[in-house]
Structure formats: C-alpha cells, structure tokens
Enzyme design. Structure first.
Site, mmCIF file in Angstrom:
data_model
loop_
_atom_site.group_PDB
_atom_site.id
_atom_site.type_symbol
_atom_site.label_atom_id
_atom_site.label_comp_id
_atom_site.label_asym_id
_atom_site.label_seq_id
_atom_site.Cartn_x
_atom_site.Cartn_y
_atom_site.Cartn_z
ATOM 1 N N ASP A 89 4.795 68.622 25.159
ATOM 2 C CA ASP A 89 4.393 69.530 26.394
ATOM 3 C C ASP A 89 4.167 68.639 27.776
ATOM 4 O O ASP A 89 3.628 69.169 28.414
ATOM 5 C CB ASP A 89 3.363 70.599 26.208
ATOM 6 C CG ASP A 89 3.643 71.750 25.191
ATOM 7 O OD1 ASP A 89 4.781 72.330 25.364
ATOM 8 O OD2 ASP A 89 3.051 72.058 24.304
ATOM 9 N N ASP A 142 10.184 76.975 23.080
ATOM 10 C CA ASP A 142 9.531 76.752 24.241
ATOM 11 C C ASP A 142 9.815 75.393 24.826
ATOM 12 O O ASP A 142 9.587 75.187 25.870
ATOM 13 C CB ASP A 142 7.819 76.685 23.641
ATOM 14 C CG ASP A 142 7.522 77.743 22.868
ATOM 15 O OD1 ASP A 142 8.144 78.206 21.893
ATOM 16 O OD2 ASP A 142 6.206 78.025 22.934
#
Length: 394
Positions: free
Chosen positions: A118, A178
């Site tokens: 991320d 994601d």
C-alpha cells in the site's frame, strides 16, 4: 459572503438540480441550505484536528465518540493529508494548504517501507495530491522512491505485485483487487523519472489482474492466490467479502477506478472495456439501493437490513467521472451525479454537532472482522472530495 461559502452554495444548488434530473428517491433529502451548511461545517472541522505524526485519523466509533488514530505504517495514513490538499483545491482557502503542508511529511518514511503493497495509498494520496498543487522536486523524489520500493514486491513469474505478507498458512502469493489502486504511483513515477520500469510493472500487474480476477458476469474476486514459483492460480477467495463467491462492493469500485486509471496511462482498450463492464454490473445490480449507495456486499443475505458502504460509492463516483471523460457515456455521468447528490445530503454527511475530522458517515471497513461498520472512514472522504473536483473539472 466568503469564498468557501460561495463555492459551497453553488455546489449545493448544482446538487439539487442533479437530484431532480437523476430521479433520486424521496428518502434522500437534498436541499441547497442543508447541503451548504452540512458540508461547510464538516470541512471546517477537518482544520481543527490537532497535528500529531502518530495519530492520523482513520475512522470513528460514534457510539463512544472515539476516533481511531493510526501511524504512517497504516494503509490509510496518507488520506488525511490528501483530504487537506483537495479541500484547498476545492475551496481556495489557504488554511487547508498550510495544514496539508504540515501533515504530508509524516508519510515520507513509507516511501521506503517494503513490507506493504500500500505504498501507493500512503505516498501517492498525500505527496501525489501535494504535487498537483505545487511542482516541488521533493514531492517528486518521494513518489519515485515509493515506486522503487513498491517494485521490490513484483514477481515476474506471477506477473503481479504481492499484496499481503500475513496469513502465509492460507495463501502463498495473494493479490487483491485493491492493489490496482497502487499502480498510479508506478505510472506517475515513470513519467516523473523517465524510467519505463515502473510503467512496465504496472502494466504486467494490470494484465494479470485482467486475466484472473474477474468472473463471467464482470464482477471481481477480492483475492487471487498464486503459486510464486509457477505463476499458476491456486485459489480465488476473499478476506473482506461475505464469502468467496460474493460481491464485495468496494472491490468492484476499486476495479472500475483502477482500470479506468490504467487506461489513462496506457490507452489500452482492454482496460477501458473491463472498467465499463464492471461499472455496468455495479450500476444495474438488482440489490443496489435507489440512492446509488451500495450495501457493503451485493450478496449479503441480510439485505435490505445490511450495512451500506459510502466509501465504495465515493470510489465508484470518482472512477465514473473519469470513465465518462473517455467514453462520453452519459449513464456514467448521471450515476456519478446521483451518488454525489446522495452523499452530499443530510442522510450521509456526518452530523454537524459531531466534532471530528470526517465528512461522510455510513461506510463499512471490514465486515467479516466486525471492524468499522457503519462509521465515518477517512478514505470515503478522500474519494468524495476527489469526485467533487473531477465533477468540477468536467
């Protein structure tokens, strides 16, 4: 009337007109005065949150009035600084810019944290937004360093960036939908540095996701687990959906947004085609409420007595505005407008009496873990503000 009030008033009027055109159901209350007062009050409260490098606001439990605060290593840490930058662009008020400049450096060290996929969320949602306002070399350097770090998680045999390092007893090389969102960091880093490596990795990851992550009906799985030695798919599963075959709402929004963004950088028609197909699946689903704000999972058997996810709606709206800019398909524009109208109403904007740095209520974080259910969550605000800016640009 000051500049912030004027912009908010114009926005409120525009949203009222959109509501009339889009056929919002009677349960969604939207008036210029309510929209103006609510949003303006919420925006100002973002400024009041005290500066603390270890306390980025992530979500809030309204029953206890408790704000969940996280350090930079949390995947949501870059959103608050990004919200401040976007509020500055939306309102022109330099107070937001000054606060954004204070918060943004807290995410810098995440540009060298290779323990997380991320990096894109943490670095690009903060420094990327900063770069949109000020063309500073220091912002570019952090983005490029973040891309270098994210690239270390790429497996050429699989053709993807590894998502998680935990639960090694369950999967060998997990890739989540994601992760499409983190590709923007790579694409942009190639533009800034002139190094095609990051662009190439992003394309390979997108192609692998395109090949394996979607069902025949164009919904997507949350997690694909690969054999890191052969690149073969081991299993298709979920961590945040109701079950392996369910349709996690935010995952569908990540897919539409991610492939639309990837089309922006590559002009690959396959990406645009998939974004359109998944958008259509989302918009036409029988379990989608009339106001456009989805239940957290389209296949939750407790529907209609199920939690909504404003964050999924905000991501979808932002993605659809960009998708419309490439396709000129008015159904995307109308649906995005419907979402923004709903989210801007008193049904979804957080009550003005609640002192917290959040704008929207009614998001769902991780339902299977019973975590952040029907609460304000920071990334809902981020994509809501981005959607407003994209709508304005259109």
């Amino acid at each position: 009337m000051n500049k912030v009030s004027f912009i908010s008033l114009i926005l409120g009027f525009a949203l009222l007109v959109t509501a009339c055109k889009s056929g919002i159901n009677s349960q969604t209350k939207v008036t210029p005065s309510i929209t103006n007062n609510l949003l303006e009050a919420r925006y100002k409260m973002v400024l009041d949150y005290p500066l603390d490098s270890m306390s980025m606001p992530r979500s809030m439990t309204l029953k206890s009035n408790l704000i969940k605060k996280v350090p930079s290593r949390d995947w949501t840490s870059g959103f608050f600084a990004g919200n401040l930058w976007q509020l500055y662009r939306l309102t022109g008020d330099k107070k937001y810019k000054k606060q954004a400049e204070k918060w943004t450096p807290f995410s810098k060290k995440e540009s060298v944290n290779s323990n997380s996929h991320d990096v894109g969320f943490k670095v690009f949602c903060s420094f990327g937004q900063a770069l949109r306002v000020e063309n500073k070399q220091e912002y570019k350097d952090v983005i490029i360093k973040g891309a270098q770090t994210l690239s270390t998680r790429f497996n050429a045999k699989v053709g993807s960036i590894r998502s998680w390092d935990f639960n090694k007893d369950i999967w060998d090389f997990p890739v989540i939908i994601d992760n499409m969102m983190n590709l923007e960091l790579l694409f942009e880093a190639s533009k800034l540095s002139g190094n095609p490596k990051y662009h190439d990795i992003a394309v390979k990851h997108a192609n692998t996701t395109l090949k394996n992550q979607f069902r025949e009906d164009n919904s997507c799985y949350h997690v694909i687990d690969y054999d890191p030695n052969t690149g073969e798919v081991r299993k298709k599963t979920t961590l945040q959906g109701y079950n392996d075959d369910s349709v996690w709402a935010r995952g569908q929004a990540w897919a539409v947004y991610g492939f639309t963004m990837s089309y922006r950088y590559t002009k690959d028609p396959a990406y645009l085609k998939q974004a359109q197909a998944t958008a259509q699946f989302f918009m036409s689903h029988k379990n989608l409420p009339q106001d456009g704000i989805p239940y957290w999972d389209f296949k939750d058997p407790s529907i209609p007595n199920s939690a909504r996810d404003a964050s999924a709606a905000a991501v979808m709206a932002s993605g659809l505005y960009e998708l419309y800019s490439y396709t000129k398909n008015k159904s995307y524009l109308a649906f995005a407008d419907k979402i923004i109208t709903s989210l801007s109403s008193d049904q979804y904007v957080l009550n003005a009496n609640i002192k917290a740095p959040f704008i929207l209520d009614h998001s769902t974080g991780n339902w299977p873990k019973h975590d952040e259910i029907d609460e304000p969550i920071i990334y809902a605000d981020y994509y809501f503000l981005e959607a407003l800016l994209r709508k304005k640009a259109l």
